[in-house]
Design an enzyme around this catalytic site. Structure first.
Site, short mmCIF file in Angstrom:
data_model
loop_
_atom_site.label_atom_id
_atom_site.label_comp_id
_atom_site.label_asym_id
_atom_site.label_seq_id
_atom_site.Cartn_x
_atom_site.Cartn_y
_atom_site.Cartn_z
CB THR A 140 -0.98 0.08 1.19
OG1 THR A 140 -1.54 1.39 1.24
CG2 THR A 140 -0.30 -0.19 2.53
CB ILE A 141 0.95 4.29 -2.13
CG1 ILE A 141 -0.53 4.69 -2.15
CG2 ILE A 141 1.34 3.59 -3.41
CD1 ILE A 141 -0.82 5.85 -3.09
CG ASP A 142 -2.87 4.99 1.57
OD1 ASP A 142 -2.48 5.97 0.89
OD2 ASP A 142 -3.98 4.47 1.41
CE1 TYR A 166 -5.62 6.24 -9.70
CE2 TYR A 166 -5.85 5.74 -12.02
CZ TYR A 166 -6.31 5.64 -10.73
OH TYR A 166 -7.47 4.94 -10.49
#
Lengths: 419, 419
Positions: B142-144, B297
């Site tokens: 996850t980029i989070d 994106y």
């Protein structure tokens, strides 16, 4: 031979490679110590000349000047400041001449786009009329790629590469998501009057990467129905679609779409940005879930992925400007001359500023597909060489290491001048 | 030993390196032909399992699988589709088991974030309750960066690098323009609930790059007056200011600043558009000319400038997931374990999914400066190693050459299932 001083300045929107031109000017001038005296730069472009804010680049190390080649932005500061016509404000031009005389400037190198070419030409003419010997050479720079008589403009190739990469990468992303989520990705790119940058989005698709891309050019009046039909076709075929929209796309009546005055869901005036507008239109009329991005400065500052060809061009026009000065030329601009596209071969030429100033080169119609939403093979053949090669900057601790110059001021000799 | 088959799927928002994890899973599994049968992938994540849309990765060449390591997006398609709870929709889970039984799936590798870890756990529990032997292993992505029990999440390091570079480059641009034009640059970044990505903007400034950056974190309620005062101070000192704003920044009452009222399929607020809002606020209250960008994106697909550390992490958790399966583990997730920050050293561990699923790791308060607008040295020490190294993809004709797999379907054996 009297060694007179150089004045170099950066003008207008900066680019990923304008400092490479500065590097070309300064390194070349430094290699002719018998011909040139001091090499000054204007702090914040022509404003630095008017206000006598000169920078002595001689106090920067060779290493710092070399590092300009890989540093984005304008190292001496740029400006958005257009000189009025000589009739309107002769005082400004006379002040310029006073500053140039006070600092014994014999060479005026102005690094910019169309407006700057016009300024450069005015300086040349005024010096001539005042019998003050100064050679004014324009160093071409604009991401908009809209200068005439040069095959391309330094700064454009790197933006084109950035936008082509961004479009390809985002297309891979939306392709992954489209089955259950986002089907449309909209990317807003710069280029208020010419669609060169938008066209670069078309490079994202090629024979190895079959991607659905729809482009909105400023040259083609926006036809909502035709656009939606094209997007709908792409989604039917691929499951998703990427849209590259120029900030300068216009309604048939000539108004910018971005100025058309839409409102958000709360009834507030739309805060700007044609990408969210296009995304909302698609959502409203076709129901597709969307994402949108506005690249803005990221595209023109993206030195980390600059085109090696563009960096070479930028450096070369800086070097050529100095060489033109050495040849005694005045009121000219070095140009990029393409001699072959595949494999790409190029050289340098020159154009006289009378033929450059205030002329805007738009996309030829045959570079845009018949339907108005894509690029043609001839456009691809033109663009392809300009994005070739990766000129990576050095990285330190995971980030590009860019130079900040000392920018030491030259002692002022004249009274204060109010802009 | 019976060689049972593998099912691998990608879930949620994709990243620049999720395919590197796929590469790690597939290459490692291929290296144990005596242990594993077929390696299937779900077309569009878990939806592929429910609809029996399996892909036979055995038909992809070793070169294509290796190229996944440098290809962004989700090569098999991802999905935003959260399984309901077992009580709400037992039919879905029973269908999953039917598909897994029909195709003799013994290993379920699910590559995603917190929601996916929950799905993975449910699959493990159901298989257990049905006495159907299947090992469910979660591959973190996850980029989070908000998964617990792992030092970081694959996908985050590359976004952090992208945002730090973009912030540095745009700051160089606005610094050049501020004397006569743009003084404020606002960059909107992802991160709905956790400010990890916004924090990465703070890395743009370091001891070699003195840049004025103000960050708006989702963890800090938006205080308009304090924010404007800080921006004003920076402009007074530097002449310009860059603002990095998380899409998830909230008002003191908890509402998202940019909540446009739409929601994604998980019921999360669909955000986007806080950058123009912040830019307009600054213009309105302080009068500064501004530019703004929304990376969207581009930040999570930007494989061209992926962090080498992140790529290694992503590959390693894919490989480790297969190794955990070989060790007979079930309902676990490989983790990244940091053993030293400077120089960075790391290894792999594992966490049980009960402790991972549906837990969100936010920024610790001591990672955010006291005033709420910057990062602290401890945050910098945490982030710095994660952006180290450039893992450039191969370039062809000036653009990154990304792989598209054949994605050949496995013959279906079951009746159609409606989602």
């Amino acid at each position: 031979m009297t060694r007179r001083n150089i004045f170099y300045a950066q003008s207008g929107g900066v680019t990923a490679v304008i400092n490479a031109s500065a590097c070309g000017v300064i390194e070349t001038a430094r290699s002719y110590p018998e011909c040139f005296g001091k090499i000054y730069a204007g702090r914040n472009g022509i404003v630095g000349a008017l206000t006598e804010n000169l920078i002595d680049t001689g106090l920067e190390s060779d290493a710092s000047i070399a590092a300009l080649r890989h540093t984005p932005g304008g190292a001496f500061g740029s400006c958005r400041y257009k000189l009025k016509s000589m009739d309107e404000n002769r005082t400004q031009f006379e002040r310029l001449m006073s500053v140039f005389k006070a600092h014994d400037i014999g060479y005026f190198f102005y690094n910019g786009g169309g407006d700057s070419a016009d300024t450069c030409l005015k300086v040349a003419r005024l010096a001539d009329s005042l019998d003050f010997p100064i050679q004014a050479i324009h160093v071409p720079k604009t991401i908009d790629n809209d200068l005439p008589l040069t095959d391309c403009c330094p700064g454009f190739g790197s933006v084109a590469k950035y936008i082509a990469i961004a479009t390809r990468e985002a297309s891979f992303d939306v392709a992954s998501m489209c089955a259950t989520s986002t089907q449309i990705f909209v990317l807003e790119v710069m280029g208020r009057h010419a669609g060169w940058i938008a066209a670069a989005g078309g490079l994202a698709a090629d024979d190895r990467h079959d991607l659905p891309i729809v482009i909105l050019f400023p040259e083609i009046p926006f036809d909502s129905a035709a656009f939606l039909a094209r997007v709908s076709e792409k989604v039917a075929q691929y499951g998703y679609c990427s849209v590259v929209v120029s900030e300068g796309v216009k309604l048939p009546d000539g108004r910018f779409l971005a100025d058309a005055g839409t409102r958000d869901v709360f009834g507030h005036a739309q805060l700007g940005g044609v990408a969210p507008m296009i995304a909302a239109l698609i959502k409203d009329k076709l129901g597709y879930k969307h994402h949108w991005a506005v690249a803005d400065y990221l595209q023109r500052a993206g030195r980390h992925i600059a085109s090696a060809t563009d960096v070479e061009h930028a450096y070369a026009v800086g070097r050529a400007a100095v060489e033109l000065a050495l040849e005694g030329r005045n009121a000219v601009m070095p140009t990029i001359v393409r001699t072959a596209s595949s494999p790409y071969q190029w050289g340098l030429g020159s154009a006289v500023l009378e033929e450059v100033a205030n002329v805007e080169k738009k996309m030829p119609r045959d570079f845009i597909s018949v339907d108005g939403f894509g690029i043609t093979p001839v456009c691809r053949a033109y663009l392809q060489p300009l994005i070739q090669g990766e000129d990576y900057p050095p990285f330190v601790q995971g980030l590009p290491d860019y130079v900040r110059l000392k920018n030491v001021a030259v002692t002022k000799k004249l009274p204060v001048f109010e802009l």
